[in-house]
Write a protein that holds these residues in place. Sequence first.
Motif, PDB file in Angstrom:
ATOM      1  N   UNK A   1       1.045  -1.022  -0.064  1.00  0.00           N
ATOM      2  CA  UNK A   1      -0.228   0.376   0.053  1.00  0.00           C
ATOM      3  C   UNK A   1       0.592   1.353   0.156  1.00  0.00           C
ATOM      4  N   UNK A   2       0.302   2.310  -0.360  1.00  0.00           N
ATOM      5  CA  UNK A   2       0.751   3.583  -0.040  1.00  0.00           C
ATOM      6  C   UNK A   2       0.462   4.572  -0.679  1.00  0.00           C
ATOM      7  N   UNK A   3       0.899   6.031  -1.525  1.00  0.00           N
ATOM      8  CA  UNK A   3       0.087   7.125  -2.522  1.00  0.00           C
ATOM      9  C   UNK A   3       0.707   6.545  -3.473  1.00  0.00           C
ATOM     10  N   UNK A   4       0.517   7.175  -4.683  1.00  0.00           N
ATOM     11  CA  UNK A   4       1.448   7.477  -5.973  1.00  0.00           C
ATOM     12  C   UNK A   4       1.791   8.527  -5.965  1.00  0.00           C
ATOM     13  N   UNK A   5       2.233   9.307  -7.083  1.00  0.00           N
ATOM     14  CA  UNK A   5       2.949  10.118  -6.689  1.00  0.00           C
ATOM     15  C   UNK A   5       2.629  11.796  -6.878  1.00  0.00           C
ATOM     16  N   UNK A   6       0.889  11.432  -7.095  1.00  0.00           N
ATOM     17  CA  UNK A   6      -0.083  12.494  -6.741  1.00  0.00           C
ATOM     18  C   UNK A   6      -0.392  13.293  -5.503  1.00  0.00           C
TER      19      UNK A   6
END
Length: 530
Positions: A33-38
């Motif tokens: 899991x995580x966040x994309x570049x945005x």
Amino acid sequence: MSSLLPQAAAAGVSLPLKLQNNSGQGSVYAYVSGSDSSGWPVFVTSDGAVHRLANPSSPVTPIADYSIALGASGSSVTVNLSNYVIGGRVWFSIGQKLQFFVNPGTVPGLVQPALVSADPNWNTNWTFCEFTFNSANLYANISYVDMVALPISMASTGASGNQSVSPLPTGALASIASGLQAQHAADGAPWDHLVVSNSSGGVLRVLSPSHAPVDFGGYWDDYLNRVWSHYAGTSLTVNGQGSIGAYSGKVSGSAIVFSGLNDNGVAFTKPSAVDIFGCASGPLYNSGADARGAVAARLAAAINRSSLLVSGGNNQPDGVTASQYYQDPITNHYARLVHQYASIGYAFPYDDVGPTGQAPVDGHIQDGAPTSWTVSLGAGAGSGTGGTGGTGTGTSAYSTIRASSYAGQSGVQTETTTDSGGGQDVGYISNGDWLKFSSVNFGSSSPNQFVARLASGAAAGISGAIQVRLDSTGGTKVAEIDFANNGGWQNWQTVPANMVASATGVHDVYLVFAGSTSDFVNINWFSFTS
């Protein structure tokens, strides 16, 4: 509402992430899991697809099942990361899947497993490591700031060479839990409430006191009263390090007042137990990248370690050695026990604070151009490409072991190297200094040679020895290299030495430096050969 379709791959991004089950058990699930570049929350599935979470219409909405099922112990699944993932985690659970939820917002908020008994994952046996993979580097770490749970090991290959992080040693979780229960029996503080057990009495995890389900109340009062009394008449110096500089002060009224330091309106009064354990509230809150924040971080570390009243404690953090930490009866006993049984990992947020020039022992890997990354539940991630003599436990002695990946040290510093592969070497080495490398696996037969990558710009007549010892700085010496000036501190050469004693099985390896009291050698990496 955001699309649930996989995000388009970023041009030129490709990092194979191998997820291993070395737990000795089946029914293991992994999640990425995580966040994309945005900044949008994402999960990565086994096919490498990046799934952006939909923005729900109501709070605490369950998300789709993005679990990656791992096979029996010894099996693995390789996920190709073809997009950057920021602020990510690799999760593992045994026996049952984890439950994740999402809250609505301008950017939806991922609801992760929480360390409270009301959380639906409370009785699930789970753990995680943290990472960021972006255009600058792969940075991944194992931390005990929140809890100690199932052991994870990691390894990577890339521009910085082979790197590895050893797992929590076998039996360490149970030993930490037992130690906290014994501490409760000794002082009555609620250390025992940090131990979370399953229905059969086995230890699932040990919480850090910042997640304690009960209030520690006035646990720190006696220690703080003694500190405030002492520094009413004695000056306390705190070195903010780097470009911050040092500040000195004494107790005035109810606060420690540092001459010339702007406290941003938050005085250094006596902190509460919550302030001390969490390092995120009250007078110990780091208000930013300024002098006040740097001083707060170092005071937080000194209080957690109870190092303000020991010899040299009036000079923080430079005047105190690690052997003086946690010696007062009132201390952060969770951190004390974590460092007693685990060779790597932060135990509280500012556990990286140390004497100037000494790198923290934080259990991370970092590479500006990674070519592979392995995360294992249990031991066995090795050190990237592995070796020829291991049995799946610890770091292979036959792999390239970066000197900067040490689990403990005395007297040395790291620096940027110009050697092939880049990264950092270890330098400023003189008589009495040492490096520790935990759980090095020699396998069932002893190597024939020790090989090290060395450089020296020492003055004429200055030389010393690199001694390889097992399990302690005074343990069995299995190899030695004598070394002097070879043309410069970055003039690297590979130097072999025959083994003088056998080494089999798994040992902590110590490089002990003996000889000149002046700096005599730099070391970039070492290995053993058959």
